[in-house]
Design a protein around this motif. Structure first.
Motif, PDB file in Angstrom:
ATOM      1  N   LEU A 169       0.792  -0.929  -0.106  1.00 47.33           N
ATOM      2  CA  LEU A 169       0.161   0.018  -0.029  1.00 47.33           C
ATOM      3  C   LEU A 169       0.884   1.192  -0.273  1.00 47.33           C
ATOM      4  O   LEU A 169       0.608   2.114  -0.789  1.00 47.33           O
ATOM      5  CB  LEU A 169      -1.048  -0.085   1.283  1.00 47.33           C
ATOM      6  CG  LEU A 169      -1.725   1.261   1.393  1.00 47.33           C
ATOM      7  CD1 LEU A 169      -2.724   1.380   0.459  1.00 47.33           C
ATOM      8  CD2 LEU A 169      -2.605   0.996   2.613  1.00 47.33           C
ATOM      9  N   GLN A 191      -2.715   7.201   2.842  1.00 45.89           N
ATOM     10  CA  GLN A 191      -2.926   5.632   2.504  1.00 45.89           C
ATOM     11  C   GLN A 191      -4.331   4.922   2.575  1.00 45.89           C
ATOM     12  O   GLN A 191      -4.467   3.724   2.847  1.00 45.89           O
ATOM     13  CB  GLN A 191      -2.014   4.866   3.422  1.00 45.89           C
ATOM     14  CG  GLN A 191      -0.609   5.373   3.132  1.00 45.89           C
ATOM     15  CD  GLN A 191       0.443   4.508   3.543  1.00 45.89           C
ATOM     16  OE1 GLN A 191       0.465   3.473   3.967  1.00 45.89           O
ATOM     17  NE2 GLN A 191       1.725   5.171   3.809  1.00 45.89           N
ATOM     18  N   PHE A 228      -8.108   3.125  -1.320  1.00 45.26           N
ATOM     19  CA  PHE A 228      -6.736   2.255  -0.945  1.00 45.26           C
ATOM     20  C   PHE A 228      -6.940   1.270   0.099  1.00 45.26           C
ATOM     21  O   PHE A 228      -7.112   1.687   1.112  1.00 45.26           O
ATOM     22  CB  PHE A 228      -5.650   3.163  -1.027  1.00 45.26           C
ATOM     23  CG  PHE A 228      -5.115   3.914  -2.116  1.00 45.26           C
ATOM     24  CD1 PHE A 228      -4.416   3.617  -3.041  1.00 45.26           C
ATOM     25  CD2 PHE A 228      -5.990   5.359  -2.226  1.00 45.26           C
ATOM     26  CE1 PHE A 228      -4.128   4.536  -4.202  1.00 45.26           C
ATOM     27  CE2 PHE A 228      -5.673   5.998  -3.326  1.00 45.26           C
ATOM     28  CZ  PHE A 228      -4.842   5.535  -4.126  1.00 45.26           C
ATOM     29  N   GLU A 276      -5.064  -2.895   1.516  1.00 44.66           N
ATOM     30  CA  GLU A 276      -4.079  -3.960   1.217  1.00 44.66           C
ATOM     31  C   GLU A 276      -4.483  -5.103   1.902  1.00 44.66           C
ATOM     32  O   GLU A 276      -5.041  -5.263   3.221  1.00 44.66           O
ATOM     33  CB  GLU A 276      -2.537  -3.398   1.802  1.00 44.66           C
ATOM     34  CG  GLU A 276      -1.374  -4.384   1.707  1.00 44.66           C
ATOM     35  CD  GLU A 276      -0.025  -3.658   2.238  1.00 44.66           C
ATOM     36  OE1 GLU A 276       0.631  -4.210   1.715  1.00 44.66           O
ATOM     37  OE2 GLU A 276      -0.273  -2.782   3.190  1.00 44.66           O
ATOM     38  N   THR A 313      -2.074  -4.576  -3.020  1.00 43.32           N
ATOM     39  CA  THR A 313      -2.938  -3.271  -2.829  1.00 43.32           C
ATOM     40  C   THR A 313      -4.127  -3.252  -3.655  1.00 43.32           C
ATOM     41  O   THR A 313      -3.838  -3.349  -5.018  1.00 43.32           O
ATOM     42  CB  THR A 313      -2.159  -1.941  -3.032  1.00 43.32           C
ATOM     43  OG1 THR A 313      -1.127  -2.104  -2.108  1.00 43.32           O
ATOM     44  CG2 THR A 313      -2.719  -0.828  -2.939  1.00 43.32           C
TER      45      THR A 313
END
Length: 168
Positions: free
Chosen positions: A28, A89, A118, A120, A125
């Motif tokens: 990520l 993130q 986003f 992970e 990701t």
């Protein structure tokens, strides 16, 4: 390069929206950095054979990215993304618009609201993108196989770029 990564592109005609899900074989942090740093965006964020050239990037809420997609012949097509909300993130909400070389947004097209999420899992990701079009005409131009192919091309460029970052 992993060719089995998720890529889903769906069109929601009723809501004038395009939903894209794309998986990357990278952390990520690495994908976030490639997506939010001008010097890195310029290395992957354009469909082949075009390239991206950043003029200005101020990545924070209230900031914007002003860039050109440059054709092989040198022609420039300017755009501006205004950052409305950023959760590092996790997500970005931006307004995308065509602009001129000075960053003035074209009044001929309504801005497109774009939300990027986003996440992970297992070292990969997932980026989930929702493009909401305010203009039925622009939605009609973008809800096409041509847009899908162009978007897919520039995301494959990101795959290749991430591989070079991982090998450094």
């Amino acid at each position: 390069m992993n060719n089995n990564l998720l890529f889903d592109f769906s069109v929601d005609k009723e809501n004038k929206a395009i939903h894209i899900k794309r998986e990357f074989d990278a952390s990520l942090g690495m994908v976030w950095q490639a997506w939010t740093t001008a010097e890195l965006l310029d290395q992957w964020c354009a469909p082949n054979p075009y390239r991206t050239e950043t003029k200005t990037m101020d990545f924070h809420e209230g900031g914007f990215w002003h860039y050109a997609i440059v054709s092989p012949e040198g022609g420039k097509h300017w755009s501006r993304y205004d950052y409305k909300k950023i959760e590092p993130q996790k997500s970005i909400i931006e307004l995308r618009a065509f602009s001129d070389e000075n960053g003035s947004v074209s009044p001929d097209f309504a801005c497109t609201e774009c939300t990027l999420i986003f996440s992970e899992a297992d070292g990969k990701t997932l980026v989930t993108i929702t493009e909401k079009y305010r203009s039925p005409e622009m939605f009609g131009k973008m809800a096409t196989d041509s847009h899908k192919k162009g978007f897919s091309s520039h995301l494959r460029n990101l795959d290749k770029f991430l591989l070079t970052l991982k090998n450094k």
